[in-house]
Each structure stands twice: as structure tokens, then as C-alpha cells.
Write an enzyme that holds these catalytic residues in place. Structure first.
Site, PDB file in Angstrom:
ATOM      1  N   MET A  64     -13.118  39.536   0.704  1.00  0.00           N
ATOM      2  CA  MET A  64     -13.852  40.800   0.870  1.00  0.00           C
ATOM      3  C   MET A  64     -13.125  41.581   1.945  1.00  0.00           C
ATOM      4  O   MET A  64     -13.582  41.693   3.094  1.00  0.00           O
ATOM      5  CB  MET A  64     -15.309  40.498   1.270  1.00  0.00           C
ATOM      6  CG  MET A  64     -16.129  39.960   0.110  1.00  0.00           C
ATOM      7  SD  MET A  64     -17.626  39.109   0.651  1.00  0.00           S
ATOM      8  CE  MET A  64     -16.927  37.481   0.943  1.00  0.00           C
TER       9      MET A  64
ATOM     10  N   SER B  87     -21.098  27.544  -0.343  1.00  0.00           N
ATOM     11  CA  SER B  87     -20.424  28.533   0.500  1.00  0.00           C
ATOM     12  C   SER B  87     -20.515  28.119   1.954  1.00  0.00           C
ATOM     13  O   SER B  87     -21.619  27.999   2.505  1.00  0.00           O
ATOM     14  CB  SER B  87     -21.077  29.903   0.314  1.00  0.00           C
ATOM     15  OG  SER B  87     -20.593  30.787   1.299  1.00  0.00           O
TER      16      SER B  87
ATOM     17  N   MET C 168     -14.062  37.861   5.208  1.00  0.00           N
ATOM     18  CA  MET C 168     -14.544  39.234   5.435  1.00  0.00           C
ATOM     19  C   MET C 168     -13.777  39.846   6.600  1.00  0.00           C
ATOM     20  O   MET C 168     -13.541  39.178   7.605  1.00  0.00           O
ATOM     21  CB  MET C 168     -16.039  39.217   5.766  1.00  0.00           C
ATOM     22  CG  MET C 168     -16.900  38.509   4.726  1.00  0.00           C
ATOM     23  SD  MET C 168     -18.646  38.663   5.117  1.00  0.00           S
ATOM     24  CE  MET C 168     -19.364  37.561   3.891  1.00  0.00           C
TER      25      MET C 168
ATOM     26  N   MET D 232     -21.120  39.717  -8.263  1.00  0.00           N
ATOM     27  CA  MET D 232     -21.922  39.654  -7.042  1.00  0.00           C
ATOM     28  C   MET D 232     -23.380  39.934  -7.390  1.00  0.00           C
ATOM     29  O   MET D 232     -23.688  40.954  -8.010  1.00  0.00           O
ATOM     30  CB  MET D 232     -21.435  40.694  -6.013  1.00  0.00           C
ATOM     31  CG  MET D 232     -20.045  40.457  -5.463  1.00  0.00           C
ATOM     32  SD  MET D 232     -19.801  38.829  -4.725  1.00  0.00           S
ATOM     33  CE  MET D 232     -21.062  38.809  -3.436  1.00  0.00           C
TER      34      MET D 232
ATOM     35  N   ASP E 244     -15.707  32.517   2.149  1.00  0.00           N
ATOM     36  CA  ASP E 244     -15.884  33.969   2.226  1.00  0.00           C
ATOM     37  C   ASP E 244     -15.034  34.557   3.337  1.00  0.00           C
ATOM     38  O   ASP E 244     -15.281  34.319   4.520  1.00  0.00           O
ATOM     39  CB  ASP E 244     -17.362  34.293   2.489  1.00  0.00           C
ATOM     40  CG  ASP E 244     -18.224  34.040   1.264  1.00  0.00           C
ATOM     41  OD1 ASP E 244     -17.863  34.561   0.190  1.00  0.00           O
ATOM     42  OD2 ASP E 244     -19.235  33.324   1.380  1.00  0.00           O
TER      43      ASP E 244
ATOM     44  N   HIS F 198     -16.611  27.288  -1.631  1.00  0.00           N
ATOM     45  CA  HIS F 198     -16.486  28.751  -1.635  1.00  0.00           C
ATOM     46  C   HIS F 198     -16.246  29.226  -0.209  1.00  0.00           C
ATOM     47  O   HIS F 198     -16.996  28.897   0.709  1.00  0.00           O
ATOM     48  CB  HIS F 198     -17.757  29.365  -2.210  1.00  0.00           C
ATOM     49  CG  HIS F 198     -17.690  30.842  -2.396  1.00  0.00           C
ATOM     50  ND1 HIS F 198     -17.047  31.427  -3.474  1.00  0.00           N
ATOM     51  CD2 HIS F 198     -18.176  31.865  -1.655  1.00  0.00           C
ATOM     52  CE1 HIS F 198     -17.148  32.743  -3.389  1.00  0.00           C
ATOM     53  NE2 HIS F 198     -17.826  33.037  -2.282  1.00  0.00           N
TER      54      HIS F 198
ATOM     55  N   ASP G 227     -22.293  34.979  -7.434  1.00  0.00           N
ATOM     56  CA  ASP G 227     -22.266  34.835  -5.985  1.00  0.00           C
ATOM     57  C   ASP G 227     -23.375  35.657  -5.321  1.00  0.00           C
ATOM     58  O   ASP G 227     -23.333  36.889  -5.354  1.00  0.00           O
ATOM     59  CB  ASP G 227     -20.889  35.274  -5.468  1.00  0.00           C
ATOM     60  CG  ASP G 227     -20.713  34.995  -3.988  1.00  0.00           C
ATOM     61  OD1 ASP G 227     -21.617  34.401  -3.372  1.00  0.00           O
ATOM     62  OD2 ASP G 227     -19.648  35.384  -3.455  1.00  0.00           O
TER      63      ASP G 227
ATOM     64  N   HIS H 232     -12.860  33.987  -1.639  1.00  0.00           N
ATOM     65  CA  HIS H 232     -13.421  35.280  -2.028  1.00  0.00           C
ATOM     66  C   HIS H 232     -13.007  36.284  -0.954  1.00  0.00           C
ATOM     67  O   HIS H 232     -13.540  36.261   0.154  1.00  0.00           O
ATOM     68  CB  HIS H 232     -14.955  35.103  -2.109  1.00  0.00           C
ATOM     69  CG  HIS H 232     -15.711  36.344  -2.409  1.00  0.00           C
ATOM     70  ND1 HIS H 232     -17.073  36.441  -2.231  1.00  0.00           N
ATOM     71  CD2 HIS H 232     -15.313  37.551  -2.903  1.00  0.00           C
ATOM     72  CE1 HIS H 232     -17.482  37.644  -2.591  1.00  0.00           C
ATOM     73  NE2 HIS H 232     -16.439  38.335  -2.994  1.00  0.00           N
TER      74      HIS H 232
ATOM     75  N   GLY I 290     -27.662  34.373   2.472  1.00  0.00           N
ATOM     76  CA  GLY I 290     -29.124  34.334   2.571  1.00  0.00           C
ATOM     77  C   GLY I 290     -29.857  35.570   2.078  1.00  0.00           C
ATOM     78  O   GLY I 290     -31.024  35.768   2.418  1.00  0.00           O
TER      79      GLY I 290
ATOM     80  N   GLY J  24     -24.881  29.261  -0.951  1.00  0.00           N
ATOM     81  CA  GLY J  24     -24.795  29.169   0.507  1.00  0.00           C
ATOM     82  C   GLY J  24     -26.093  28.632   1.060  1.00  0.00           C
ATOM     83  O   GLY J  24     -26.231  27.441   1.352  1.00  0.00           O
TER      84      GLY J  24
ATOM     85  N   GLY K 170     -21.428  40.654   2.164  1.00  0.00           N
ATOM     86  CA  GLY K 170     -21.381  40.814   3.613  1.00  0.00           C
ATOM     87  C   GLY K 170     -22.141  39.717   4.350  1.00  0.00           C
ATOM     88  O   GLY K 170     -21.755  39.344   5.443  1.00  0.00           O
ATOM     89  N   PHE K 171     -23.178  39.196   3.714  1.00  0.00           N
ATOM     90  CA  PHE K 171     -24.023  38.226   4.411  1.00  0.00           C
ATOM     91  C   PHE K 171     -24.568  37.171   3.461  1.00  0.00           C
ATOM     92  O   PHE K 171     -24.767  37.457   2.273  1.00  0.00           O
ATOM     93  CB  PHE K 171     -25.209  38.954   5.084  1.00  0.00           C
ATOM     94  CG  PHE K 171     -24.757  40.056   5.995  1.00  0.00           C
ATOM     95  CD1 PHE K 171     -24.377  39.790   7.305  1.00  0.00           C
ATOM     96  CD2 PHE K 171     -24.658  41.362   5.519  1.00  0.00           C
ATOM     97  CE1 PHE K 171     -23.913  40.807   8.138  1.00  0.00           C
ATOM     98  CE2 PHE K 171     -24.205  42.396   6.339  1.00  0.00           C
ATOM     99  CZ  PHE K 171     -23.828  42.118   7.651  1.00  0.00           C
TER     100      PHE K 171
HETATM  101  C1  DX5 Z   1     -21.893  37.196   0.388  1.00  0.00           C
HETATM  102  C2  DX5 Z   1     -20.960  36.067   0.116  1.00  0.00           C
HETATM  103  C3  DX5 Z   1     -21.584  34.887  -0.505  1.00  0.00           C
HETATM  104  C4  DX5 Z   1     -22.592  34.180   0.364  1.00  0.00           C
HETATM  105  C5  DX5 Z   1     -23.600  33.564  -0.547  1.00  0.00           C
HETATM  106  O1  DX5 Z   1     -21.168  38.303   0.748  1.00  0.00           O
HETATM  107  O2  DX5 Z   1     -19.909  36.495  -0.750  1.00  0.00           O
HETATM  108  O3  DX5 Z   1     -20.611  33.966  -0.966  1.00  0.00           O
HETATM  109  O4  DX5 Z   1     -22.026  33.186   1.171  1.00  0.00           O
HETATM  110  O5  DX5 Z   1     -24.624  33.048   0.215  1.00  0.00           O
HETATM  111  P1  DX5 Z   1     -26.078  32.810  -0.403  1.00  0.00           P
HETATM  112  O6  DX5 Z   1     -25.938  31.804  -1.494  1.00  0.00           O
HETATM  113  O7  DX5 Z   1     -26.874  32.347   0.775  1.00  0.00           O
HETATM  114  O8  DX5 Z   1     -26.555  34.150  -0.944  1.00  0.00           O
HETATM  115 ZN    ZN Z   2     -18.627  34.909  -1.671  1.00  0.00          ZN
END
Ligand code: DX5
Ligand code: ZN
Length: 221
Positions: free
Chosen positions: A66, A7, A35, A135, A33, A31, A173, A64, A143, A195, A140-141
């Protein structure tokens, strides 16, 4: 077959092309993201960045979305270069129409569901889907901590897919790492977004290899 989708949310946005070039050849897809600051409490990137990524990589772009109003936007993302497009069940009033529309563009159509959403929301659209994004964190974030109950949820979804005679791909994810990837693969997941466990590591290439070898089936009994 296991696929690793780093990601870019966890990459250095100032050096995005370098991050992509680094994983080109060892990752299976990228990937991305998207948002909008409404559907989720964060704002990331949109079509111009996807277009730029498309020009710099041969890896498929797994987008993805969101966002609110995905029905209005998915074509723009497809035109920008999205190969896989997932929309959230929670953000689509007309989910059937939206996933049908995505598939008609030639993209791989997927639906993402939040940790708090039961898999039954997928029942009526499952035959239309190329993939489901489960999910394993609240979106949203990057880590965040992996939500353990996703393993059991994956198992239930895989059972539903098999019982329906389908071949829908399960993508996980959020919080995926060497410590949980084998259990997820065993439960039926095939695509793993990573990610922090890739771009958050000193050596992203070695991190992808580590994920792949951790996911490799050992004892299936
Ligand atoms: C969260 C994202 C993920 C995120 C995953 O809202 O959809 O794709 O980048 O990051 P890690 O692998 O760090 O949880
Ligand atoms: Zn994602």
C-alpha cells in the site's frame, strides 16, 4: 482450496517471531501489510522486516504494497523475500508494466483494488495476474468492519475470470471472519486475509481452524 493468510498487522510487533511460530503449520501463508504513510494514512514495515520474517518462516510471504511508486519498489521487496506481491491499481500509473515486472522476478503478481474501485480497472491486466486482492475495507488499518458489497463484487469478478478462461486467484482482505468467510468462498474467493480474526483472538490456532471450518462448503445448491 481455501487458504488462510494471517495478517501480522494484528500481531504483537515486539513478539513477531512468536506470533509467526504460533501459526506456522496451520496457516497457509503470511500476509504482510506494507504502508508508506502516503498511499494510506498509516506507516508499517519495510524490506528489513520482510527479510527477517523470511528467515524465520517457511510460509510464503504475501506482501500487500500500500505504497506510492510501487513500480520503483517491488524489486526491493522481492529481494527481501516476498513470494506474492500485490500493488494497488489506484497507486500505479503504469499498472501493466508494474505487474509484468513483478512476474518477471518470479514472484506471484497481484493487483489490489479498494472498495470504491470497480473491477473493470483489471480488464487489461487480468491475464497477467496470479491473484487479485479485493479490499473489503478501506486500506490503512486492521480491525475494521467488513464491507458487505464485497461478496457481490467477488461473484462478479469470479464470473469475469471464468468467462475469460483464466484461473486467477481471488484474495479477500479486510474484516474477514467466521461470519462472512463461507459466503465469500461460495462467491469464488480462495485466499482469506485474517488479521483481527486470528491474531486478535486468544487462541490464534483455534481461530484459524474456525475460519477453515466455517469456509468449508456445505450447501452449494
Ligand atoms: C488493511 C490491511 C489488512 C488488514 C486486515 O489495510 O490491508 O491486511 O491487516 O486486518 P483485519 O483482518 O483485522 O481487517
Ligand atoms: Zn493487506
Amino acid at each position: 482450496m481455501i487458504r488462510i493468510a494471517p495478517s501480522i498487522l494484528s500481531a504483537d510487533f515486539v513478539r513477531l517471531a512468536d506470533a509467526v511460530a504460533l501459526v506456522e503449520g496451520c496457516a497457509d501463508m503470511l500476509h504482510v501489510d506494507v504502508m508508506d504513510g502516503h498511499f494510506v494514512p498509516n506507516l508499517t514495515i519495510g524490506p528489513p522486516v520482510i527479510k527477517a520474517l523470511k528467515a524465520t518462516t517457511r510460509m510464503p510471504l504475501d506482501c500487500h504494497l500500500m505504497i506510492e511508486d510501487a513500480e520503483r519498489w517491488f524489486k526491493v521487496y522481492r529481494e527481501a523475500g516476498a513470494d506474492w506481491i500485490s500493488v494497488h491499481a489506484e497507486g500505479c500509473a503504469h499498472l501493466h508494466r508494474t505487474v509484468s515486472g513483478i512476474a518477471e522476478t518470479g514472484a506471484k503478481a497481484g493487483v489490489a483494488i479498494n472498495p470504491g474501485t470497480p473491477i473493470e480497472v483489471l480488464d487489461e491486466v487480468l491475464p497477467l495476474l496470479h491473484h487479485v486482492v479485493l479490499m473489503s475495507v478501506n486500506p490503512g488499518f486492521g480491525g475494521q468492519k467488513f464491507i458487505e458489497s464485497t461478496i457481490e463484487k467477488t461473484r462478479r469478478l469470479q464470473r469475469k475470470i471464468i468467462d475469460s478462461g483464466l484461473e486467477t486467484v481471488i484474495e479477500i482482505d479486510g474484516g474477514v471472519g467466521p461470519e462472512n468467510i463461507a459466503a465469500l468462498a461460495h462467491a469464488g474467493a480462495a485466499v482469506f486475509v485474517a488479521g483481527n480474526s486470528v491474531f486478535g483472538q486468544d487462541d490464534p490456532v483455534a481461530a484459524i481452524d474456525a475460519l477453515r471450518s466455517s469456509a468449508a462448503p456445505t450447501d452449494r445448491s
